[in-house]
Design a protein around this motif. Structure first.
Motif, PDB file in Angstrom:
ATOM      1  N   PRO A  99      45.100 -38.236  49.800  1.00  0.00           N
ATOM      2  CA  PRO A  99      45.643 -37.276  48.834  1.00  0.00           C
ATOM      3  C   PRO A  99      44.769 -36.027  48.751  1.00  0.00           C
ATOM      4  O   PRO A  99      43.569 -36.067  49.030  1.00  0.00           O
ATOM      5  CB  PRO A  99      45.623 -38.058  47.514  1.00  0.00           C
ATOM      6  CG  PRO A  99      45.658 -39.496  47.929  1.00  0.00           C
ATOM      7  CD  PRO A  99      44.862 -39.554  49.200  1.00  0.00           C
ATOM      8  N   ASP A 103      44.204 -32.133  43.778  1.00  0.00           N
ATOM      9  CA  ASP A 103      44.883 -32.956  42.779  1.00  0.00           C
ATOM     10  C   ASP A 103      43.917 -33.494  41.726  1.00  0.00           C
ATOM     11  O   ASP A 103      44.304 -33.713  40.578  1.00  0.00           O
ATOM     12  CB  ASP A 103      45.609 -34.122  43.450  1.00  0.00           C
ATOM     13  CG  ASP A 103      46.893 -33.688  44.134  1.00  0.00           C
ATOM     14  OD1 ASP A 103      47.423 -32.635  43.756  1.00  0.00           O
ATOM     15  OD2 ASP A 103      47.358 -34.396  45.039  1.00  0.00           O
ATOM     16  N   TYR A 107      44.382 -33.090  37.803  1.00  0.00           N
ATOM     17  CA  TYR A 107      44.300 -34.230  36.879  1.00  0.00           C
ATOM     18  C   TYR A 107      43.373 -33.908  35.706  1.00  0.00           C
ATOM     19  O   TYR A 107      43.699 -34.173  34.540  1.00  0.00           O
ATOM     20  CB  TYR A 107      43.821 -35.464  37.645  1.00  0.00           C
ATOM     21  CG  TYR A 107      42.968 -36.433  36.870  1.00  0.00           C
ATOM     22  CD1 TYR A 107      43.513 -37.221  35.854  1.00  0.00           C
ATOM     23  CD2 TYR A 107      41.606 -36.581  37.166  1.00  0.00           C
ATOM     24  CE1 TYR A 107      42.716 -38.121  35.148  1.00  0.00           C
ATOM     25  CE2 TYR A 107      40.817 -37.471  36.470  1.00  0.00           C
ATOM     26  CZ  TYR A 107      41.372 -38.240  35.460  1.00  0.00           C
ATOM     27  OH  TYR A 107      40.584 -39.124  34.765  1.00  0.00           O
ATOM     28  N   SER A 157      53.248 -33.802  45.763  1.00  0.00           N
ATOM     29  CA  SER A 157      54.022 -33.766  44.521  1.00  0.00           C
ATOM     30  C   SER A 157      53.181 -33.156  43.404  1.00  0.00           C
ATOM     31  O   SER A 157      51.951 -33.116  43.485  1.00  0.00           O
ATOM     32  CB  SER A 157      54.478 -35.176  44.135  1.00  0.00           C
ATOM     33  OG  SER A 157      53.371 -36.056  44.059  1.00  0.00           O
ATOM     34  N   ILE A 159      51.417 -32.515  39.641  1.00  0.00           N
ATOM     35  CA  ILE A 159      50.637 -33.379  38.757  1.00  0.00           C
ATOM     36  C   ILE A 159      51.509 -33.917  37.626  1.00  0.00           C
ATOM     37  O   ILE A 159      51.274 -35.025  37.122  1.00  0.00           O
ATOM     38  CB  ILE A 159      49.415 -32.616  38.189  1.00  0.00           C
ATOM     39  CG1 ILE A 159      48.427 -33.591  37.535  1.00  0.00           C
ATOM     40  CG2 ILE A 159      49.856 -31.541  37.208  1.00  0.00           C
ATOM     41  CD1 ILE A 159      47.808 -34.579  38.494  1.00  0.00           C
ATOM     42  N   HIS A 161      54.605 -34.850  37.956  1.00  0.00           N
ATOM     43  CA  HIS A 161      55.313 -35.998  38.532  1.00  0.00           C
ATOM     44  C   HIS A 161      54.390 -37.208  38.599  1.00  0.00           C
ATOM     45  O   HIS A 161      54.790 -38.331  38.249  1.00  0.00           O
ATOM     46  CB  HIS A 161      55.818 -35.643  39.926  1.00  0.00           C
ATOM     47  CG  HIS A 161      56.467 -36.786  40.649  1.00  0.00           C
ATOM     48  ND1 HIS A 161      57.668 -37.331  40.246  1.00  0.00           N
ATOM     49  CD2 HIS A 161      56.073 -37.506  41.742  1.00  0.00           C
ATOM     50  CE1 HIS A 161      57.994 -38.325  41.051  1.00  0.00           C
ATOM     51  NE2 HIS A 161      57.050 -38.456  41.958  1.00  0.00           N
ATOM     52  N   LYS A 162      53.157 -36.991  39.024  1.00  0.00           N
ATOM     53  CA  LYS A 162      52.199 -38.095  39.108  1.00  0.00           C
ATOM     54  C   LYS A 162      51.928 -38.686  37.724  1.00  0.00           C
ATOM     55  O   LYS A 162      51.812 -39.902  37.561  1.00  0.00           O
ATOM     56  CB  LYS A 162      50.897 -37.614  39.751  1.00  0.00           C
ATOM     57  CG  LYS A 162      50.996 -37.325  41.247  1.00  0.00           C
ATOM     58  CD  LYS A 162      49.636 -36.956  41.810  1.00  0.00           C
ATOM     59  CE  LYS A 162      49.672 -36.821  43.332  1.00  0.00           C
ATOM     60  NZ  LYS A 162      50.404 -35.642  43.781  1.00  0.00           N
ATOM     61  N   LEU A 165      54.678 -40.971  36.694  1.00  0.00           N
ATOM     62  CA  LEU A 165      54.625 -42.254  37.398  1.00  0.00           C
ATOM     63  C   LEU A 165      53.613 -43.191  36.747  1.00  0.00           C
ATOM     64  O   LEU A 165      53.893 -44.369  36.512  1.00  0.00           O
ATOM     65  CB  LEU A 165      54.252 -42.031  38.871  1.00  0.00           C
ATOM     66  CG  LEU A 165      55.256 -41.279  39.747  1.00  0.00           C
ATOM     67  CD1 LEU A 165      54.689 -41.086  41.150  1.00  0.00           C
ATOM     68  CD2 LEU A 165      56.585 -42.024  39.817  1.00  0.00           C
ATOM     69  N   PHE A 181      44.857 -41.133  37.023  1.00  0.00           N
ATOM     70  CA  PHE A 181      45.200 -40.445  38.263  1.00  0.00           C
ATOM     71  C   PHE A 181      45.122 -41.384  39.465  1.00  0.00           C
ATOM     72  O   PHE A 181      45.908 -41.273  40.409  1.00  0.00           O
ATOM     73  CB  PHE A 181      44.253 -39.256  38.452  1.00  0.00           C
ATOM     74  CG  PHE A 181      44.479 -38.487  39.720  1.00  0.00           C
ATOM     75  CD1 PHE A 181      45.668 -37.818  39.943  1.00  0.00           C
ATOM     76  CD2 PHE A 181      43.497 -38.427  40.696  1.00  0.00           C
ATOM     77  CE1 PHE A 181      45.881 -37.103  41.110  1.00  0.00           C
ATOM     78  CE2 PHE A 181      43.693 -37.715  41.862  1.00  0.00           C
ATOM     79  CZ  PHE A 181      44.888 -37.054  42.073  1.00  0.00           C
ATOM     80  N   ALA A 184      48.246 -43.327  39.521  1.00  0.00           N
ATOM     81  CA  ALA A 184      49.336 -42.424  39.904  1.00  0.00           C
ATOM     82  C   ALA A 184      49.360 -42.185  41.406  1.00  0.00           C
ATOM     83  O   ALA A 184      50.431 -42.129  42.021  1.00  0.00           O
ATOM     84  CB  ALA A 184      49.190 -41.097  39.161  1.00  0.00           C
ATOM     85  N   GLU A 185      48.185 -42.035  42.007  1.00  0.00           N
ATOM     86  CA  GLU A 185      48.119 -41.813  43.455  1.00  0.00           C
ATOM     87  C   GLU A 185      48.710 -42.990  44.224  1.00  0.00           C
ATOM     88  O   GLU A 185      49.438 -42.802  45.205  1.00  0.00           O
ATOM     89  CB  GLU A 185      46.668 -41.586  43.889  1.00  0.00           C
ATOM     90  CG  GLU A 185      46.143 -40.194  43.625  1.00  0.00           C
ATOM     91  CD  GLU A 185      44.769 -39.975  44.229  1.00  0.00           C
ATOM     92  OE1 GLU A 185      44.531 -38.897  44.792  1.00  0.00           O
ATOM     93  OE2 GLU A 185      43.923 -40.885  44.134  1.00  0.00           O
ATOM     94  N   ASP A 188      52.504 -42.994  43.793  1.00  0.00           N
ATOM     95  CA  ASP A 188      53.074 -41.852  44.511  1.00  0.00           C
ATOM     96  C   ASP A 188      53.122 -42.122  46.013  1.00  0.00           C
ATOM     97  O   ASP A 188      54.102 -41.789  46.685  1.00  0.00           O
ATOM     98  CB  ASP A 188      52.245 -40.599  44.219  1.00  0.00           C
ATOM     99  CG  ASP A 188      52.908 -39.327  44.732  1.00  0.00           C
ATOM    100  OD1 ASP A 188      54.085 -39.095  44.394  1.00  0.00           O
ATOM    101  OD2 ASP A 188      52.255 -38.562  45.470  1.00  0.00           O
TER     102      ASP A 188
END
Length: 280
Positions: A99, A103, A107, A157, A159, A161-162, A165, A181, A184-185, A188
Motif C-alpha cells: 500500500p 496513505d 490516516y 482507494s 482514505i 473508503h478505507k 471498511l 488503518f 482497513a488495509e 481493502d
C-alpha cells in the motif's frame, strides 16, 4: 508511491530479467532531477511517462498469486527490517502489493476528523483534518487519473473508503500505531482481489498486535477466502521460522488459485513492447 506501485506490478512478469529495475532506476533519476527544479509541469510529465513506459514494458502473462504486505510502517517498507520480503515473495512466484506510504499520512489526518466528531467536538480539529486530507488526496489526483487510464494499473482507494471498511468491524478510535488503518488495509486488499496478506510488525508491538493480528479472525470470518499470516520481525527472531511461515502462506495461495481457478486481473499486453536500455 507511484514507482513502487508500477514496479511491483510488472517486475514478476518481466520477459527480460532486470528490465523493470532498469526502467525504475531511469525514472528515479529523472524524478530526483525534477525535485531540484520543482515545476508542476515537469512533475505531471514524469507521472505520465512513468505510467506509460511501465504500461508498455515487455512481459509474460503467467498467472501468479497476489500477496499484500501490511503492518508497522518501518517493517513494512524497509528491506533491512523485513529481510527483503518483497524480493523473497517474488522469487517464490508471487506478485507483491505494498500500500502507498501517503496513505499513512492520510490516516493520521483523518484521525483529526474522528476526534472532532466523537471526542473533542472541536470544529478546529475537523477543519484541520479535512483540509489536510483534501490537500494530500488532491496531490495525487493526477497520478490516480493516469493509473485509471492505464492497461495494467489501478489507483489507490480514498482514505474515506478505507475508514468505512474498517468501521464495519472495529472502532475508528484505535489511533495507536497503525490503528484502524492496518485493519482497513487488509480489507481493502481483499476487496481488490488480493486475499493473500502478510501482516508484519516488530516483536512486542502491542498496538499492531491488536489491530493487525488481533483482527485476523474477524476478517477471515467476514471474508472466508482470506489467507492471512502475521509475522514478527526482530533481531532475535528466527529467520528460518519467518521464511517457513511465508512459504506456508504461499502454498495455500497457490493451492487456492489452482483449486478455485481464480483469475486475477491479467496484465494487458500492449501492441508495442518497451524494453529499456541503459542509454535511455
Amino acid at each position: 508511491d507511484l514507482l513502487m506501485r508500477v514496479l511491483h506490478r510488472v517486475r514478476p512478469y518481466e520477459k527480460i530479467p532486470g528490465s523493470a529495475d532498469l526502467l525504475y532506476k531511469k525514472w528515479a533519476e529523472r524524478c530526483k532531477e525534477q525535485l531540484i527544479i520543482g515545476d508542476k509541469k515537469g512533475f505531471k510529465a514524469n507521472i505520465r511517462g512513468i505510467v506509460e513506459e511501465f504500461d508498455q514494458l515487455e512481459i509474460s502473462n503467467v498467472p501468479k498469486p497476489r500477496v499484500g504486505v501490511v503492518g508497522e510502517i518501518l517493517v513494512k517498507y524497509h528491506p533491512a527490517a523485513n529481510n527483503n520480503i518483497v524480493r523473497f515473495l517474488e522469487e517464490e512466484g508471487a506478485e507483491v502489493l505494498l500500500p502507498d506510504l501517503l496513505d499513512f499520512f492520510l490516516y493520521s489526518a483523518y484521525d483529526k476528523i474522528f476526534i472532532s466528531k466523537a471526542l473533542s467536538g472541536k470544529i478546529s480539529d475537523f477543519v484541520a483534518g479535512k483540509l489536510f486530507v483534501d490537500y494530500l488526496q488532491s496531490s495525487r489526483k493526477f497520478m490516480n487519473l493516469c493509473l485509471e487510464q492505464s492497461q495494467r494499473f489501478s489507483a489507490p482507494s480514498s482514505i474515506y473508503h478505507k475508514a468505512s471498511l474498517a468501521s464495519q468491524i472495529m472502532s475508528l478510535g484505535h489511533h495507536c500505531g497503525e490503528g484502524w488503518f492496518l485493519t482497513a488495509e487488509m480489507i481493502d486488499l481483499i476487496k481488490h482481489g488480493v486475499p493473500n496478506i502478510v501482516c508484519v510488525q516488530p516483536f512486542g508491538c502491542l498496538p499492531n498486535h491488536v489491530t493487525g493480528k488481533g483482527m485476523i479472525k474477524k476478517i477471515k470470518a467476514n471474508y472466508p477466502n482470506a489467507n492471512i499470516t502475521a509475522i514478527d520481525y526482530d533481531p532475535g527472531a528466527s529467520e528460518v521460522n519467518q521464511l517457513n511461515r511465508l512459504k506456508l502462506m504461499l502454498s495455500v495461495a497457490f493451492k487456492n488459485m489452482l483449486s478455485t481457478d481464480e483469475s486475477y486481473p491479467p496484465l494487458s499486453l500492449p501492441t508495442m513492447s518497451y524494453v529499456p536500455s541503459s542509454q535511455q
